[in-house]
Enzyme design. Sequence first.
Site, PDB file in Angstrom:
ATOM      1  N   THR A 172       0.796  -1.217   0.000  1.00 35.32           N
ATOM      2  CA  THR A 172       0.000   0.000   0.000  1.00 35.32           C
ATOM      3  C   THR A 172       0.835   1.277   0.000  1.00 35.32           C
ATOM      4  O   THR A 172       0.337   2.341  -0.315  1.00 35.32           O
ATOM      5  CB  THR A 172      -0.877   0.013   1.256  1.00 35.32           C
ATOM      6  OG1 THR A 172      -0.046  -0.371   2.367  1.00 35.32           O
ATOM      7  CG2 THR A 172      -2.006  -0.975   1.143  1.00 35.32           C
ATOM      8  N   GLY A 205      -8.403   6.086   7.081  1.00 32.85           N
ATOM      9  CA  GLY A 205      -7.874   5.022   6.215  1.00 32.85           C
ATOM     10  C   GLY A 205      -8.503   5.052   4.842  1.00 32.85           C
ATOM     11  O   GLY A 205      -9.679   5.354   4.697  1.00 32.85           O
ATOM     12  N   GLU A 219      -9.444   0.451   2.289  1.00 30.91           N
ATOM     13  CA  GLU A 219     -10.632  -0.383   2.119  1.00 30.91           C
ATOM     14  C   GLU A 219     -11.873   0.431   1.794  1.00 30.91           C
ATOM     15  O   GLU A 219     -12.986  -0.076   1.857  1.00 30.91           O
ATOM     16  CB  GLU A 219     -10.851  -1.225   3.386  1.00 30.91           C
ATOM     17  CG  GLU A 219      -9.768  -2.273   3.549  1.00 30.91           C
ATOM     18  CD  GLU A 219      -9.783  -2.937   4.914  1.00 30.91           C
ATOM     19  OE1 GLU A 219     -10.450  -3.959   5.039  1.00 30.91           O
ATOM     20  OE2 GLU A 219      -9.115  -2.446   5.830  1.00 30.91           O
ATOM     21  N   GLN A 245      -4.443   3.332  -4.225  1.00 32.18           N
ATOM     22  CA  GLN A 245      -5.354   2.566  -3.376  1.00 32.18           C
ATOM     23  C   GLN A 245      -6.803   2.737  -3.816  1.00 32.18           C
ATOM     24  O   GLN A 245      -7.563   1.773  -3.883  1.00 32.18           O
ATOM     25  CB  GLN A 245      -5.223   3.023  -1.914  1.00 32.18           C
ATOM     26  CG  GLN A 245      -3.941   2.559  -1.253  1.00 32.18           C
ATOM     27  CD  GLN A 245      -3.908   1.058  -1.154  1.00 32.18           C
ATOM     28  OE1 GLN A 245      -4.716   0.452  -0.473  1.00 32.18           O
ATOM     29  NE2 GLN A 245      -3.004   0.441  -1.878  1.00 32.18           N
TER      30      GLN A 245
HETATM   31 MO1  MOS Z   1      -8.252  -5.830   5.900  1.00 36.62          MO
HETATM   32  S1  MOS Z   1      -9.635  -7.209   5.284  1.00 36.62           S
HETATM   33  O1  MOS Z   1      -8.953  -5.304   7.336  1.00 36.62           O
HETATM   34  O2  MOS Z   1      -6.879  -6.821   6.130  1.00 36.62           O
END
Ligand code: MOS
Length: 736
Positions: free
Chosen positions: A472, A698, A701, A634
Amino acid sequence: MSVAAPEPGRNMGQPAPRVDARLKVTGEARYAADFPAANLAHGVLVTSSIARGSIASLDLDEAKAVAGVIEILTHDNVGSAIKPLPFGNGSATSISPLTDAKIWHDGQIIALVLADTFEAAREAAYKVKATYNAEQPSAGFGSPGAETVPAVGKVQSHKEDPAVGDAEAALRSAPTVIEADYSTPTQHHNPIELFSTTCVWNGDQLTVYEPSQSVYGFRAMVAKQLGIDIAKVRVVSPYVGGAFGAKGSMTPRTGIVALAAKRINRPVRCVVTREQGYTTATYRAETRHHIRMGAGPDGRITGFSHEGWEVTSRPDAYVVAGTEASARLYGYGAVATKVNMVHADRNTPGYMRSPPEVPYIYALESAMDELAVALKMDPVELRRINDTMKEPIKGYPYTSRALMQCFDQASAAFGWAKRNPAVGSMRDGDWLIGMGCATALYPTNVGAATARVRLSADGTVRVQTAAHDVGTGAYTVIGQMAAERLGVDLAAVTVELGDTSLPPAPVAGGSNTTASVCSTVLIACDAIRDKLFKSAGQPNQGPVKAVLEKMGSGAIEEYAEWIPPGAPPDAIKKLYQGASTLKGGLEGEKMMAAFGAEFVEVRIHARTREIRVPRIVGAFTGGRIMNTRTAHSQLMGGMIWGIGSALHEKTEIDARHARYINRDLAEYLVPVNADVPQVEVIMVPEEDAEVNPAGVKGLGELSNVGTASAIANAVFHATGKRIRDLPIRIEDLLDM
Ligand code: MOS
């Protein structure tokens, strides 16, 4: 500056290239299975061909006759030498292969063959003959023998089903109500770097090389499995070739390989095949959803009900409970939710990129589109009307929430205004055009963390923390934080990560690393400045190098610990013992989350029903952006993953045998370049001083949340067909 390295806006860092980029493209970066070891033996796993029952016997004669075979570990000779781990807190499963004859799922480890070469080990592994006492397994939803139980209280992250008011009454009295069922399939992470474990003993000291999102967590778990002190174990994982949650909790293979190395008194390396990775690691479990939503003529949602079902293994209470997020996303009136887990004869599932949000927000954002259609309202407007600065369950405020700015910027860039809202109205020759949108959100998780920063007289800086760079850009952004605080060039900073000989950092999960670790590094750097400028008797401003030179000292070093609000006072002590405490997000009295809005165009061929996604636009807010290049990457990658979720990814299951069918990258479909013509990422500036000292939310995700529903909504707009079961495929559109 370029598309890949956008000009930083307000509160955004420079798009510095990854500090490890050259190492990676030249093959110099050492991944876990690349570490050399003298006199290395190779281990190959043998896995079960039944999903339920027990091993009756293992015939090892032929396998042992293969030249180069050293030893074969089975339940007959391992037994109590491995301690079964409980499920949770860093342990992926309570299923403990080789400790007894029981088979819990297809593809369970039943033997580890050790040989001088990989080829000999593989040949011998094929020659291990197992006979079983087989029982009929339950594959998942709807299978006889599958057991459905309420999830509430069974996992720490889901103490109660979020609810407020009388949702049934609200739904009864709402003039417009929609009700629908949605489902998402089993998916596997398929990191390009295979799972592997290499164990090297030096006396009673064990070193484990394994790709990991949690080196301290793995250390604690493997020590427990072997019944040894954690101080005797070191776990090393400097680079990880894709993880996505699959390398976050330790699986029992690690201790098995460690035991093997001890037994034969040689280092052992076990690289798991792609196929075996499907059953010896974790996966995203299939989910089902029942949603009801009621609204007034003004579009205000008065009642929302979301019930979810998730498959898990027979013994383990794994559940993601995404109602924690879906129940808090909009300013609903009354809310009712429930999550159920369905125990089947499967390996225990686990975290996979945005574990709760991807399936649950897919269902919610599809339902929002259905409600907009029922209300004859623009779907962006429906979200605007129900936008809120307070979550509806307890009325707790969001620290910041720029969702509608995201919608405004993304819709302008996409050209949403040119969309004709009438279903099936847009066409280009043989291609039916559909346009859809959806919300993305991801909780801002933060964990207690530690870091050591050393500033040397030559102006170089060394940052040490056992955080993880799972591809990342963690090395880069952590270095940028130190460079900025100390006023040195990024090139003067060396960052060391992924090793339990460094001070601990949390699991690289829940997108917390940048927020947690950059906050801690910031604190350590500020402590260095304080100390330095105080002793120099100078005001604390400007770069540090000249001051240090003047003082004549060799180096100045600070170790910092940061405990986020809401975490227990012993969170650091627990971190050293291998337990990450993630706080923040949607669980406290302040709602902390990153947001986004995604718009997609789909084109469906009128004759073949081929589905294409020619363009996708997403606008996102994530507090402070440390590096616009890595953030862009990302966010773009997440949306591409979302295309895969919508149109490609599905692990097919043979229900008769509870067995995965497409266990390789040839048959497990993911989007490739030709599937992704144009992805536009917009980063909307945002400042949030409340979330953590670094002001970072973050991003890792965030952007694959919502994408699948935006695509499903666009498919509806193009065709009038509402596909509620993912993935959406040609065959779903044949009868239109
Ligand atoms: Mo991520 S699925 O919280 O590693």
